[in-house]
Design a protein around this motif. Structure first.
Motif, short mmCIF file in Angstrom:
data_model
loop_
_atom_site.label_atom_id
_atom_site.label_comp_id
_atom_site.label_asym_id
_atom_site.label_seq_id
_atom_site.Cartn_x
_atom_site.Cartn_y
_atom_site.Cartn_z
N TYR A 124 -40.12 -99.91 21.96
CA TYR A 124 -40.43 -98.64 21.31
C TYR A 124 -39.68 -98.43 20.00
O TYR A 124 -39.94 -97.47 19.28
CB TYR A 124 -40.09 -97.47 22.23
CG TYR A 124 -40.74 -97.53 23.58
CD1 TYR A 124 -42.03 -98.04 23.76
CD2 TYR A 124 -40.07 -97.08 24.71
CE1 TYR A 124 -42.62 -98.09 25.01
CE2 TYR A 124 -40.65 -97.12 25.96
CZ TYR A 124 -41.93 -97.63 26.10
OH TYR A 124 -42.50 -97.67 27.34
N LYS A 125 -38.75 -99.33 19.67
CA LYS A 125 -37.89 -99.15 18.51
C LYS A 125 -38.70 -99.15 17.21
O LYS A 125 -39.57 -100.00 17.00
CB LYS A 125 -36.84 -100.27 18.46
CG LYS A 125 -35.82 -100.09 17.37
CD LYS A 125 -34.78 -101.18 17.39
CE LYS A 125 -33.80 -100.92 16.27
NZ LYS A 125 -33.14 -102.12 15.84
N ASP A 126 -38.40 -98.21 16.37
CA ASP A 126 -38.97 -98.11 15.02
C ASP A 126 -40.48 -97.89 14.98
O ASP A 126 -41.10 -98.14 13.95
CB ASP A 126 -38.61 -99.34 14.18
CG ASP A 126 -37.11 -99.48 14.00
OD1 ASP A 126 -36.42 -98.45 13.94
OD2 ASP A 126 -36.63 -100.64 13.93
N ILE A 127 -41.09 -97.45 16.08
CA ILE A 127 -42.52 -97.12 16.02
C ILE A 127 -42.66 -95.81 15.24
O ILE A 127 -41.93 -94.86 15.48
CB ILE A 127 -43.13 -96.95 17.43
CG1 ILE A 127 -43.20 -98.29 18.16
CG2 ILE A 127 -44.54 -96.34 17.34
CD1 ILE A 127 -43.76 -98.21 19.56
N THR A 128 -43.59 -95.81 14.31
CA THR A 128 -43.93 -94.59 13.59
C THR A 128 -45.37 -94.25 13.94
O THR A 128 -46.12 -95.10 14.42
CB THR A 128 -43.75 -94.76 12.07
OG1 THR A 128 -44.58 -95.84 11.64
CG2 THR A 128 -42.30 -95.03 11.71
N PHE A 129 -45.74 -93.01 13.69
CA PHE A 129 -47.06 -92.54 14.10
C PHE A 129 -47.84 -92.06 12.89
O PHE A 129 -47.28 -91.44 11.98
CB PHE A 129 -46.93 -91.41 15.13
CG PHE A 129 -46.12 -91.83 16.33
CD1 PHE A 129 -46.72 -92.53 17.36
CD2 PHE A 129 -44.78 -91.54 16.42
CE1 PHE A 129 -45.99 -92.95 18.45
CE2 PHE A 129 -44.03 -91.95 17.51
CZ PHE A 129 -44.64 -92.65 18.53
N GLU A 130 -49.13 -92.38 12.91
CA GLU A 130 -50.00 -91.99 11.81
C GLU A 130 -51.33 -91.53 12.39
O GLU A 130 -51.94 -92.23 13.20
CB GLU A 130 -50.24 -93.19 10.89
CG GLU A 130 -51.13 -92.91 9.72
CD GLU A 130 -51.32 -94.15 8.85
OE1 GLU A 130 -52.40 -94.29 8.28
OE2 GLU A 130 -50.39 -94.98 8.76
N LYS A 131 -51.77 -90.35 11.96
CA LYS A 131 -53.04 -89.83 12.46
C LYS A 131 -54.17 -90.70 11.93
O LYS A 131 -54.20 -91.06 10.75
CB LYS A 131 -53.23 -88.38 12.04
CG LYS A 131 -54.45 -87.74 12.68
CD LYS A 131 -54.50 -86.25 12.38
CE LYS A 131 -55.72 -85.66 13.07
NZ LYS A 131 -55.89 -84.26 12.73
N GLU A 132 -55.11 -91.03 12.80
CA GLU A 132 -56.27 -91.82 12.43
C GLU A 132 -57.11 -91.04 11.43
O GLU A 132 -57.34 -89.83 11.60
CB GLU A 132 -57.11 -92.15 13.66
CG GLU A 132 -58.36 -92.93 13.35
CD GLU A 132 -59.24 -93.12 14.57
OE1 GLU A 132 -59.71 -94.23 14.77
OE2 GLU A 132 -59.44 -92.14 15.32
N ILE A 133 -57.57 -91.72 10.40
CA ILE A 133 -58.46 -91.08 9.44
C ILE A 133 -59.83 -91.05 10.06
O ILE A 133 -60.40 -92.08 10.42
CB ILE A 133 -58.47 -91.85 8.10
CG1 ILE A 133 -57.07 -91.83 7.49
CG2 ILE A 133 -59.50 -91.25 7.16
CD1 ILE A 133 -56.93 -92.71 6.26
N GLU A 134 -60.35 -89.85 10.22
CA GLU A 134 -61.64 -89.67 10.87
C GLU A 134 -62.75 -89.88 9.85
O GLU A 134 -62.70 -89.38 8.73
CB GLU A 134 -61.73 -88.28 11.49
CG GLU A 134 -60.69 -88.09 12.58
CD GLU A 134 -60.72 -86.69 13.18
OE1 GLU A 134 -61.78 -86.04 13.15
OE2 GLU A 134 -59.67 -86.27 13.67
N CYS A 135 -63.76 -90.64 10.26
CA CYS A 135 -64.92 -90.87 9.42
C CYS A 135 -65.90 -89.72 9.61
O CYS A 135 -66.12 -89.28 10.72
CB CYS A 135 -65.59 -92.20 9.78
SG CYS A 135 -64.52 -93.60 9.53
N PRO A 136 -66.51 -89.25 8.51
CA PRO A 136 -67.47 -88.13 8.63
C PRO A 136 -68.73 -88.52 9.37
O PRO A 136 -69.10 -89.57 9.56
CB PRO A 136 -67.79 -87.77 7.18
CG PRO A 136 -67.24 -88.85 6.32
CD PRO A 136 -66.33 -89.70 7.15
#
Length: 136
Positions: A124-136
């Motif tokens: 789990y070390k250094d995991i960062t989170f990014e919201k998925e870019i939703e396609c229209p």
């Protein structure tokens, strides 16, 4: 861990009316692909002097031993990876005499506890989170 990227997530509304969190929103992991064992063997073979086929045969042998031990009630610790164990999921009863395995045991789950140092799993070390870019 090399090539660490952001873990993608999306926001999902809880849709199970029986849960106390019904109607609330939560983050869920996004999984884009499933990596098959053959791909793992080839990746590992590139970093060693052993061929992918030999690694596959070794892994099959190890996985058969792991499964046998888990089914016999043993815990299995894989060095630098973690601990595997089977746990029973069952209904709770008020009276011990009322418990019937066939009626109250719902199933078995595999629990994985990552290897850790001082309670901090390297997985789990250094995991960062990014919201998925939703396609229209």
């Amino acid at each position: 861990m090399s090539n660490l990227k952001n873990m993608k997530y999306r926001i999902k509304k809880e849709t199970k009316p029986t849960l106390p969190t019904f109607g609330k929103y939560k983050a869920v992991a996004v999984h884009y692909q499933t990596i098959e064992s053959s791909q793992l063997f080839e990746e590992a073979a590139r970093n060693s002097s052993i061929s992918g086929g030999v690694l596959e045969a070794l892994m099959l042998s190890v996985s058969e031993a792991v499964i046998r031990h888990l089914r016999n009630g043993d815990r299995v610790r894989l060095k630098d990876f973690g601990l595997l164990k089977l746990e029973i999921e069952s209904e709770k009863v008020d009276n011990l005499k009322d418990f019937k395995a066939k009626k109250h045991i719902r199933g078995v789950r595999l629990h994985f506890i990552p290897e850790s140092e001082n309670g901090s799993p390297a997985l789990y070390k250094d995991i960062t989170f990014e919201k998925e870019i939703e396609c229209p």
